[in-house]
Scaffold this active site. Structure first.
Site, short mmCIF file in Angstrom:
data_model
loop_
_atom_site.label_atom_id
_atom_site.label_comp_id
_atom_site.label_asym_id
_atom_site.label_seq_id
_atom_site.Cartn_x
_atom_site.Cartn_y
_atom_site.Cartn_z
N TYR A 66 1.07 -1.24 0.20
CA TYR A 66 0.28 -0.17 0.13
C TYR A 66 1.08 1.53 -0.10
CZ TYR A 66 -3.97 -2.51 0.63
OH TYR A 66 -5.43 -3.34 0.88
N HIS A 83 -17.27 -1.34 3.26
CA HIS A 83 -15.99 -0.66 3.69
C HIS A 83 -16.31 -2.03 5.82
CE1 HIS A 83 -11.88 0.56 5.19
NE2 HIS A 83 -12.36 0.99 5.82
#
Length: 584
Positions: free
Chosen positions: A212, A396
């Site tokens: 990430y 999410h």
């Protein structure tokens, strides 16, 4: 017979009239392999509830399997198997793969209208597949995430049954896509709209499976004036198409004059400045295979202006299972913006669970549910009289989330159609999805967001919180007109949780004491089946603590502690399947 329609041949030839007649809105594609050597294209016919697939593969194959599995494992799975017999003739067969990786012929053939074109380097083949084949061995293609799995071998086959599709890591793979796209989006943009690219700057992607990467920039001076985002889309270098898995852009939501370090590095790096943790309000979210996100004609999300902090952050998830080194990437998000504002601002409301360790998931669970509430008294207090229109939704969770749904109830507790559902959710595939039918939410309505988690690989409790190893349960709904309501979430009431811990101590001899704190009390419990069941009953039967918050962070007036669970008068069952009594 064959006609070259750009990158695809078969879809264009066989279904060109269908696309031209307006029943679809183009061809979608995704790379199945990091080096772009295997590609999947698909088109949709909602009238017949059919997906038309086209796959491009190198021609040096003996067999190639492509299909679907519940969570992305290569098997068990539902597969369409392309195979060459000993005479070199190609066939396509509907098979299912058992838990040992062995194929079995399906009695019902659902890999239909097989077409193939081969040259010396590339083979292109196509087939049709209904969303729901009414075959018990087949995967149901539904709204939300689909895990596409593939595998290949070099040897020709005597027959398609009884082969083991296990293969070396570079000969199989998985991608997550949203197959059932919204085909009714009009992507026309007016001439006054300008392009603003937010890209990585020559990132050397680590030779690791998952990275990430975060980059923070300060917006140009022109953004001192308020703009609207009309549309955004991925801007990915061609060589990185199979590498860039998903991306998000976050606003660093703090005081307008607050300076944020221009960090450029691993999102979880130890050297990431703490001040960058305020960069968490979602402006854009893209996942592999997603089309551009277009705002409705009435409203758009604002960016910039006098009171807008000018720092934003790009987060890119690189998926590099082949551990390739030396890749330089400058991909990111392309915004289409304008200072010519639409009639209304769009807004974002967070539904689901409060970010708190009061909610937790026991270890070793195949599926454990947590539920967050946006209760009627909050929407009655905060929404305009005419209500709001929800046009987009981003579900999410963190690493253990496997399923998310938001249900919608009117002021009398009668269930309305679901707002959004993903039965195959993965934290590694998150996008803001344009709803096929916008949803009106009126004052007094209730929204219930439920998340299911799998913690089979965890040895102790998983707590709610901000860390990637903690958990969340959120639905970011995008709507207009913007209102003061920004957070409508819940958690178990403090009193109910303290009662549970006291019971664990007094009746179960667990070391759960008031002075320990919530996290330590959860961790002190030795979880067994009875204690897990009791926790589930406490969560689903106890009063709640509500966050009914304005954009300032202040709560709307009211008493939000120990609020009762919503009264639900009628509920809807699962959607019907039209299978003509095939399941006998």
């Amino acid at each position: 017979m064959w006609k070259n329609c750009g990158k695809t041949f078969i879809i264009c030839v066989v279904f060109v009239s269908y696309i031209k007649n307006g029943n679809g809105n183009g061809i979608y594609h995704v790379s199945l392999r990091g080096d772009n050597s295997i590609k999947l294209y698909w088109s949709l016919d909602y009238n017949s509830e059919t997906v038309i697939f086209e796959i491009h593969i190198p021609s040096d194959y003996g067999w190639f399997a492509i299909g679907f599995s519940d969570r992305g494992n290569l098997f068990p799975s539902d597969i369409c198997l392309l195979w060459r017999d000993l005479k070199g003739i190609s066939h396509l067969k509907d098979v299912y793969v058992d838990k040992n990786g062995v194929t079995h012929n399906d009695k019902q053939e659902d890999c239909n209208n097989f077409k193939i074109k081969r040259n010396s380097n590339i083979t292109k083949f196509a087939f049709e597949r209904r969303f729901d084949t009414c075959d018990q061995q087949d995967y149901i293609i539904e709204e939300g995430t689909t895990h596409i799995v593939w595998s290949r071998g070099n040897h020709n086959l005597y027959k398609p049954e009884g082969i083991n599709i296990s293969s070396t890591p570079d000969n199989h793979g998985m991608v997550r896509v949203n197959l059932l796209k919204n085909t009714k989006v009009n992507y026309y943009l007016p001439s006054h709209v300008k392009i603003f690219d937010f890209l990585n700057d020559k990132v050397e992607v680590p030779a690791e499976e998952t990275t990430y990467w975060c980059r923070i920039i300060k917006l140009p001076e022109e953004f001192k004036k308020k703009h609207h985002i009309y549309q955004y889309a991925a801007n990915i270098q061609e060589a990185s198409e199979g590498l860039v898995h998903h991306m998000e852009v976050f606003h660093c939501q703090t005081g307008a004059d607050e300076e944020i370090p221009l960090y450029n590095g691993d999102c979880f790096g130890k050297n990431r400045p703490p001040k960058t943790q305020v960069c968490k309000r979602v402006l854009a979210a893209w996942a592999m295979g997603a089309p551009p996100f277009k705002y409705p004609k009435e409203a758009s999300l604002p960016i910039g202006g006098e009171n807008f902090n000018p720092y934003i952050m790009l987060e890119v998830h690189y998926n590099n299972p082949d551990l390739r080194a030396g890749i330089i990437d400058s991909s990111g998000i392309r915004f289409h913006i304008s200072s010519k504002l639409k009639e209304m601002d769009a807004g974002v409301i967070e539904l689901g669970l409060e970010y708190t360790d009061k909610m937790a998931i026991p270890p070793g669970q195949d599926s454990f549910s947590l539920t967050g509430y946006c209760i009627s008294s909050c929407t009655a207090m905060s929404l305009p009289v005419s209500g709001i229109t929800v046009f987009g939704s981003q579900l999410h969770t963190h690493l253990t989330g496997i399923r998310v749904v938001t249900r919608h109830f009117d002021a009398y507790g009668r269930e309305l159609p679901e707002l959004n559902r993903d039965n195959h959710f993965s934290t590694h595939f998150q996008e803001i999805r344009i709803l096929k039918s916008p949803v009106q939410i009126l004052p007094g309505h209730t929204l219930i967001t439920k998340c299911d988690y799998n913690t089979e690989d965890r040895e102790n409790i998983t707590l709610g919180g901000f860390s990637i190893s903690d958990e969340m349960c959120v639905n970011y709904i995008h709507y207009f007109p913007a209102s003061e309501l920004e957070v409508c979430k819940s958690s178990i009431s403090d009193q109910a949780l303290h009662t549970f811990f006291r019971y664990m101590n007094e009746w179960e001899n667990q070391y759960t004491l008031p002075e320990n704190g919530i996290s330590d009390n959860y961790k002190a419990i030795k979880w067994n089946r009875m204690r897990i069941q009791l926790l589930d009953e406490v969560y689903n039967g106890s009063p709640i603590s509500m966050q009914c918050n304005m954009s300032s962070g202040d709560r709307f007036p009211g008493y939000w502690e120990n609020a009762p669970l919503p009264y639900l008068s009628t509920t809807l069952g699962p959607p019907p399947r039209f299978c003509d009594n095939k399941f006998k």
